[in-house]
Design a protein around this motif. Structure first.
Motif, short mmCIF file in Angstrom:
data_model
loop_
_atom_site.label_atom_id
_atom_site.label_comp_id
_atom_site.label_asym_id
_atom_site.label_seq_id
_atom_site.Cartn_x
_atom_site.Cartn_y
_atom_site.Cartn_z
N VAL A 74 24.61 6.42 -31.68
CA VAL A 74 24.11 7.20 -32.82
C VAL A 74 22.77 6.63 -33.27
N ARG A 75 22.69 5.28 -33.34
CA ARG A 75 21.43 4.62 -33.74
C ARG A 75 20.29 4.99 -32.78
N GLU A 76 20.61 4.93 -31.48
CA GLU A 76 19.57 5.23 -30.47
C GLU A 76 19.08 6.66 -30.61
N MET A 77 20.03 7.58 -30.82
CA MET A 77 19.63 8.98 -30.95
C MET A 77 18.74 9.15 -32.17
N LYS A 78 19.12 8.49 -33.25
CA LYS A 78 18.35 8.59 -34.50
C LYS A 78 16.92 8.05 -34.29
N GLU A 79 16.84 6.90 -33.61
CA GLU A 79 15.55 6.24 -33.47
C GLU A 79 14.69 6.81 -32.34
N SER A 80 15.29 7.67 -31.52
CA SER A 80 14.54 8.22 -30.38
C SER A 80 13.40 9.15 -30.83
N GLY A 81 13.54 9.70 -32.04
CA GLY A 81 12.52 10.62 -32.54
C GLY A 81 12.59 11.99 -31.86
N LYS A 82 13.63 12.18 -31.03
CA LYS A 82 13.71 13.44 -30.28
C LYS A 82 14.46 14.53 -31.04
N VAL A 83 15.24 14.13 -32.05
CA VAL A 83 16.08 15.12 -32.72
C VAL A 83 15.69 15.27 -34.19
N ASP A 84 15.92 16.49 -34.71
CA ASP A 84 15.59 16.76 -36.12
C ASP A 84 16.81 16.66 -37.02
N GLY A 85 17.98 16.55 -36.40
CA GLY A 85 19.21 16.42 -37.16
C GLY A 85 20.32 16.00 -36.22
N ILE A 86 21.35 15.34 -36.76
CA ILE A 86 22.46 14.89 -35.89
C ILE A 86 23.79 15.43 -36.41
N LEU A 87 24.53 16.05 -35.50
CA LEU A 87 25.88 16.54 -35.81
C LEU A 87 26.90 15.62 -35.16
N LEU A 88 27.84 15.13 -35.97
CA LEU A 88 28.91 14.28 -35.44
C LEU A 88 30.14 15.17 -35.27
N MET A 89 30.53 15.38 -34.03
CA MET A 89 31.66 16.29 -33.83
C MET A 89 32.98 15.59 -34.08
N GLU A 90 33.81 16.21 -34.87
CA GLU A 90 35.16 15.66 -35.12
C GLU A 90 36.15 16.33 -34.16
N PRO A 91 37.25 15.70 -33.82
CA PRO A 91 37.70 14.40 -34.32
C PRO A 91 36.93 13.24 -33.69
N LEU A 92 36.84 12.16 -34.48
CA LEU A 92 36.22 10.93 -34.00
C LEU A 92 37.31 9.86 -33.95
N PRO A 93 37.14 8.84 -33.10
CA PRO A 93 38.19 7.81 -33.05
C PRO A 93 38.28 7.03 -34.36
N THR A 94 39.43 6.48 -34.64
CA THR A 94 39.63 5.78 -35.92
C THR A 94 38.72 4.55 -36.05
N CYS A 95 38.29 4.00 -34.88
CA CYS A 95 37.42 2.81 -34.96
C CYS A 95 36.02 3.18 -35.45
N ALA A 96 35.66 4.47 -35.38
CA ALA A 96 34.33 4.88 -35.83
C ALA A 96 34.47 6.08 -36.77
N PRO A 97 34.97 5.83 -37.99
CA PRO A 97 35.18 6.96 -38.90
C PRO A 97 33.87 7.64 -39.29
N ILE A 98 33.98 8.92 -39.60
CA ILE A 98 32.78 9.71 -39.89
C ILE A 98 31.96 9.13 -41.04
N GLN A 99 32.62 8.54 -42.04
CA GLN A 99 31.87 7.99 -43.19
C GLN A 99 30.93 6.87 -42.74
N GLU A 100 31.38 6.05 -41.77
CA GLU A 100 30.53 4.96 -41.31
C GLU A 100 29.39 5.49 -40.45
N LEU A 101 29.71 6.47 -39.60
CA LEU A 101 28.68 7.00 -38.71
C LEU A 101 27.61 7.78 -39.48
N ILE A 102 28.03 8.47 -40.54
CA ILE A 102 27.05 9.28 -41.28
C ILE A 102 26.07 8.37 -42.04
#
Ligand SMILES: NC(=O)c1ccc[n+]([C@@H]2O[C@H](COP(=O)([O-])OP(=O)(O)OC[C@H]3O[C@@H](n4cnc5c(N)ncnc54)[C@H](OP(=O)(O)O)[C@@H]3O)[C@@H](O)[C@H]2O)c1
Length: 272
Positions: A74-102
């Motif tokens: 997620v960090r790499e995608m954010k820092e790549s400068g290639k995207v204007d927004g990021i969608l996190l598709m659910e469900p996500l694994p419990t080790c990476a809850p959406i609140q932490e990723l957002i």
């Protein structure tokens, strides 16, 4: 029923609007594992993005990807400068809850409007990025000239992605606000007594065909957000056949709010 509130025409209008914007935007999507629900959502996004001339950058990780790999991706995608927004598709694994990723995505790339900053802005009535499903409901109301001002508006369901933000949006002191809002949930007593007073009834509970004509006031506007599978068919939370003759206007499912949501999500890309 006098009006069938079809969502597809509303979505087409939004898509047309997006096509006219430049420069074109790119949506980043992070998906961990493949689940049937997220596969059909992704299919819908691809179709709408292609019509709206929005590019997609899809990052797919294995279902059992370790926490650090997901966060770093997620960090790499954010820092790549290639995207204007990021969608996190659910469900996500419990080790990476959406609140932490957002929090990693940050408010400026939060296309879904779920970052605490954007949710806080919604609460303050000063939202720039609105969560896609509540936004879809507002777009539907705008298109069909449904004015909530002064109306008894009952929302069934208090989820963080639909009921709660929608209640705040409809309470705003502005156009498509100024409603008198009641939010109901599974502990609400005398539910029918409350819903029968609704001029506008919005339902998002995830219970197929739960709302029947006994819940409805004659001439009410009924907006069904629910998307459920029942006996191999997609059905809403409202029993359409039971309610249609008593309501003034009603959304179909499928073809109602759900068909606007993806277009509303993509319109957030330009808002960002
Ligand atoms: N159209 C779209 O784009 C879209 C987007 C998101 C969701 N959906 C659909 O909308 C539905 C709801 O999803 P959601 O995420 O908003 O909600 P959710 O997280 O599934 O929560 C359901 C809500 O409904 C309440 N509820 C459940 N049973 C109830 C009952 N018998 N009487 C009154 N309230 C009841 C729950 O109360 P408690 O809080 O007390 O448990 C909760 O607040 C699902 O069918 C989902 O697929 C559609």
């Amino acid at each position: 029923m006098q009006i069938l509130l079809k969502g597809t025409i509303v979505a087409d209008k939004i898509i047309q609007r997006l096509k006219d914007f430049s420069p074109k935007r790119t949506l980043g999507i992070v998906r961990v594992g493949s689940y049937p629900g997220s596969s059909s959502y992704l299919k819908g996004i691809k179709k709408t993005a292609s019509k709206a001339e929005v590019s997609l950058e899809l990052l797919e990780l294995e279902k059992n990807a370790p926490e650090e790999e997901i966060k770093n991706s997620v960090r790499e995608m954010k820092e790549s400068g290639k995207v204007d927004g990021i969608l996190l598709m659910e469900p996500l694994p419990t080790c990476a809850p959406i609140q932490e990723l957002i929090e990693i995505v940050g408010k400026d790339l939060d296309v879904e409007g779920i970052h605490p900053y954007n949710l806080g802005k919604t609460l303050l009535g000063a939202s720039e990025i609105i969560i896609s499903t509540p936004k879809a409901v507002l777009e539907l109301m705008d298109f069909y000239k449904i004015k909530p001002e002064g109306k008894n508006t009952v929302i069934l369901g208090r989820s963080n992605v639909v009921g709660k933000p929608l209640a705040n949006l409809l309470l705003r002191k502005s156009q498509f606000g100024n409603a008198t809002v009641t939010v109901c949930h599974s502990r609400t007593k005398d539910l029918k007594k409350i819903t029968k007073k609704a001029d506008i009834l919005i339902v998002s509970i995830g219970k197929p065909q739960f709302v029947t004509e006994e819940f409805i006031k004659e001439g009410a506007i009924v907006i069904d957000v629910g998307i459920n599978e029942k006996e191999g068919k997609i059905t809403g939370d409202v029993d359409f056949e039971s309610v249609k003759d008593k309501s003034y206007a009603i959304t179909p499912v499928p073809g109602g709010v759900g068909s606007i949501t993806t277009a509303a999500l993509l319109s957030n890309l330009y808002q960002l």
